[in-house]
Design an enzyme around this catalytic site. Sequence first.
Site, PDB file in Angstrom:
ATOM      1  N   ASP A 124      -2.276  10.473  -2.734  1.00  0.00           N
ATOM      2  CA  ASP A 124      -2.567   9.444  -3.740  1.00  0.00           C
ATOM      3  C   ASP A 124      -2.835  10.025  -5.109  1.00  0.00           C
ATOM      4  OD1 ASP A 124      -3.084   8.076  -1.086  1.00  0.00           O
ATOM      5  OD2 ASP A 124      -3.111   6.443  -2.552  1.00  0.00           O
ATOM      6  N   ARG A 157       0.842  -1.190   0.000  1.00  0.00           N
ATOM      7  CA  ARG A 157       0.000   0.000   0.000  1.00  0.00           C
ATOM      8  C   ARG A 157       0.877   1.240   0.000  1.00  0.00           C
ATOM      9  NH1 ARG A 157       1.751   2.077   3.816  1.00  0.00           N
ATOM     10  NH2 ARG A 157       0.505   3.920   3.453  1.00  0.00           N
ATOM     11  N   GLY A 158       0.229   2.396  -0.178  1.00  0.00           N
ATOM     12  CA  GLY A 158       0.988   3.631  -0.369  1.00  0.00           C
ATOM     13  C   GLY A 158       1.136   3.796  -1.874  1.00  0.00           C
ATOM     14  N   ALA A 159       0.792   5.009  -2.358  1.00  0.00           N
ATOM     15  CA  ALA A 159       0.669   5.191  -3.809  1.00  0.00           C
ATOM     16  C   ALA A 159       1.899   4.724  -4.613  1.00  0.00           C
ATOM     17  CB  ALA A 159       0.334   6.654  -4.095  1.00  0.00           C
ATOM     18  N   ASN A 180      -5.802  12.168  -0.221  1.00  0.00           N
ATOM     19  CA  ASN A 180      -4.923  11.365   0.643  1.00  0.00           C
ATOM     20  C   ASN A 180      -5.820  10.619   1.628  1.00  0.00           C
ATOM     21  OD1 ASN A 180      -2.267  10.502   1.491  1.00  0.00           O
ATOM     22  ND2 ASN A 180      -2.567  11.723   3.341  1.00  0.00           N
ATOM     23  N   LYS A 181      -5.203   9.804   2.450  1.00  0.00           N
ATOM     24  CA  LYS A 181      -5.937   8.965   3.394  1.00  0.00           C
ATOM     25  C   LYS A 181      -7.029   9.741   4.120  1.00  0.00           C
ATOM     26  CE  LYS A 181      -5.735   5.519   3.856  1.00  0.00           C
ATOM     27  NZ  LYS A 181      -6.697   4.629   3.186  1.00  0.00           N
ATOM     28  N   GLN A 203      -2.866   2.818   9.657  1.00  0.00           N
ATOM     29  CA  GLN A 203      -1.541   2.930   9.023  1.00  0.00           C
ATOM     30  C   GLN A 203      -0.589   3.798   9.854  1.00  0.00           C
ATOM     31  OE1 GLN A 203      -4.450   3.236   7.437  1.00  0.00           O
ATOM     32  NE2 GLN A 203      -4.357   2.526   5.334  1.00  0.00           N
ATOM     33  N   ARG A 244      -7.327  -0.995  -7.245  1.00  0.00           N
ATOM     34  CA  ARG A 244      -7.697   0.136  -6.374  1.00  0.00           C
ATOM     35  C   ARG A 244      -7.824   1.375  -7.260  1.00  0.00           C
ATOM     36  NH1 ARG A 244      -4.457   1.021  -0.869  1.00  0.00           N
ATOM     37  NH2 ARG A 244      -6.405   2.026  -0.250  1.00  0.00           N
TER      38      ARG A 244
HETATM   39  O1  MRU Z   1      -4.866   3.138   1.760  1.00  0.00           O
HETATM   40  P1  MRU Z   1      -3.392   3.397   1.760  1.00  0.00           P
HETATM   41  O2  MRU Z   1      -2.713   2.922   3.005  1.00  0.00           O
HETATM   42  O3  MRU Z   1      -2.734   2.881   0.493  1.00  0.00           O
HETATM   43  O4  MRU Z   1      -3.275   4.984   1.728  1.00  0.00           O
HETATM   44  C1  MRU Z   1      -1.996   5.528   1.641  1.00  0.00           C
HETATM   45  C2  MRU Z   1      -1.942   6.991   1.799  1.00  0.00           C
HETATM   46  O5  MRU Z   1      -2.938   7.654   1.942  1.00  0.00           O
HETATM   47  C3  MRU Z   1      -0.567   7.614   1.684  1.00  0.00           C
HETATM   48  O6  MRU Z   1      -0.514   8.806   2.399  1.00  0.00           O
HETATM   49  C4  MRU Z   1      -0.247   7.916   0.199  1.00  0.00           C
HETATM   50  O7  MRU Z   1      -0.480   6.810  -0.614  1.00  0.00           O
HETATM   51  C5  MRU Z   1       1.170   8.354   0.036  1.00  0.00           C
HETATM   52  S1  MRU Z   1       2.357   7.066   0.307  1.00  0.00           S
HETATM   53  C6  MRU Z   1       3.875   7.756  -0.020  1.00  0.00           C
END
Ligand code: MRU
Length: 356
Positions: free
Chosen positions: A244, A53-55, A254-255, A203, A96
Site C-alpha cells: 500500500d 480495495r487494493g491500493a 501491506n496488509k 482477502q 482510507r
Molecule cells: O485492506 P485492503 O484489502 O485494501 O489491503 C490490500 C493490500 O494489502 C494489498 O496487498 C495492497 O493494496 C496491494 S493490491 C495490488
Amino acid sequence: MENLVQVIQSVKLDDENDRLILLDQTLLPNQKVFLELKEMKDVWDAIYHLRVRGAPAIGIAAAYGAYLGTKQSGAESYEELYEDFQKVKEYLASSRPTAVNLFWALDRMEKRFKKEEGKSVAEVKLALRDEAETIREEDAKVCESIGEHALELLKPGMGILTHCNAGTIATAKYGTALAPIYLGQERGYDFKVFADETRPLLQGARLTAWELKEAGVDVTLICDNMASIVMKEGKIQAVLVGCDRVAANGDTANKIGTSGVAILAKHYNIPVYVCAPLSTVDLECKTGDDIHIELRPSEEITSKWYSEPMAPEDVKTYNPAFDVTDHQFITGIVTENGVAYAPFTESLPKMFKQDK
Ligand code: MRU
C-alpha cells in the site's frame, strides 16, 4: 494473458451513463455483483467499506470519484470549479489513510485540472474524466510489466506464498503480486501457490483463492498461522506480496500479517518480493514510521464472519489493517521499471528516473 478472471474489470466507467461500475469485493466469492455509483459519497463509502480495495484499485476509484463529484458542481467559472474540486478531493482523501495510491491519483487529477486553466467548465470536467480513464489504462500496463519483471525472479514449479489479495481485482487488470503467477500460468510454469487466508477480512480466502482457482492456478488456502509450517516443510521457494505504500528506505506497508510472513521467510532463507507500481512508492515518507496505519472497527475481529460473536462482549480489540515490513526483510521491490534492491534509498529513486 486472458482468462475468466483477467477479463473481469473491478473498476470502470460506464461511458453511456457516466456511472462508476464496481465489483463489490465484500460479496466475493459467493456473489459477483457490480455496483453502479453516480455520487462521490457512494465512492467514498465503497472505498471505506472495502467494496473496492487494493491500493491501485482504490486510486482508480478515487480518480473516478473526483470526476463524478466535480461533474455535479454548478460552478460557472474555472476558479469556482477549482474550489469545488478541492472540496471533492479533500473528502475522497479521507476515505482510507494507508494506500498512497489514493492520494497519488487525487494529486494527478489536480495536476490535470491545473493544466486545463483557461478552459470552460465543461471542458475541464471532460478532462477530469479523461484523466481518470488514463489512470486506469496505465495501471493495467504497469501491472503487466511488474508481472514480467517478477517472473524473471521465479523458476517453474516453485511454491509461492502470498498474503492478502494483490490480484486482478485489486488493480485495473492482472494485479501486482499475482501478475507473474498469471503470466507463469500461461507459460507453463506450474507454480504451486499458497494463499494466506488473511484475517480479519479474509482477502486471501475470499479473493486470492477465488481469483487463482478461477484462473486454473494450483492454489492451496492456509490459515495465517500456517505460513511457518509450509515454509519449514520446504513447500515455499518465494514470497510475493503487494503493498500500500513503500517508504524511501524500502520499508513497506501491506496488509496486516505481511511483516510476520517476511520475518519467517528470512528465517527459512526464502526470498521476499514486494510488487509495487511506482504509484505506491512514496519517497516523501522517509521510513515506515511515517506511514499512517489505518485502524478499523472491532467487529471485524469479534463477530463479522460468525453467526454469533466469537469474543466476549465489549472486549478491547486492536485492529490495525496494515503493518510495516522492515526493509531488511525484503529481497527486492518489483516495479514496472525493474527490480529495486538494497540499498533502497539509492535504487528506488532510479526506478523513477527510468519513468520518462
Ligand atoms: O485492506 P485492503 O484489502 O485494501 O489491503 C490490500 C493490500 O494489502 C494489498 O496487498 C495492497 O493494496 C496491494 S493490491 C495490488
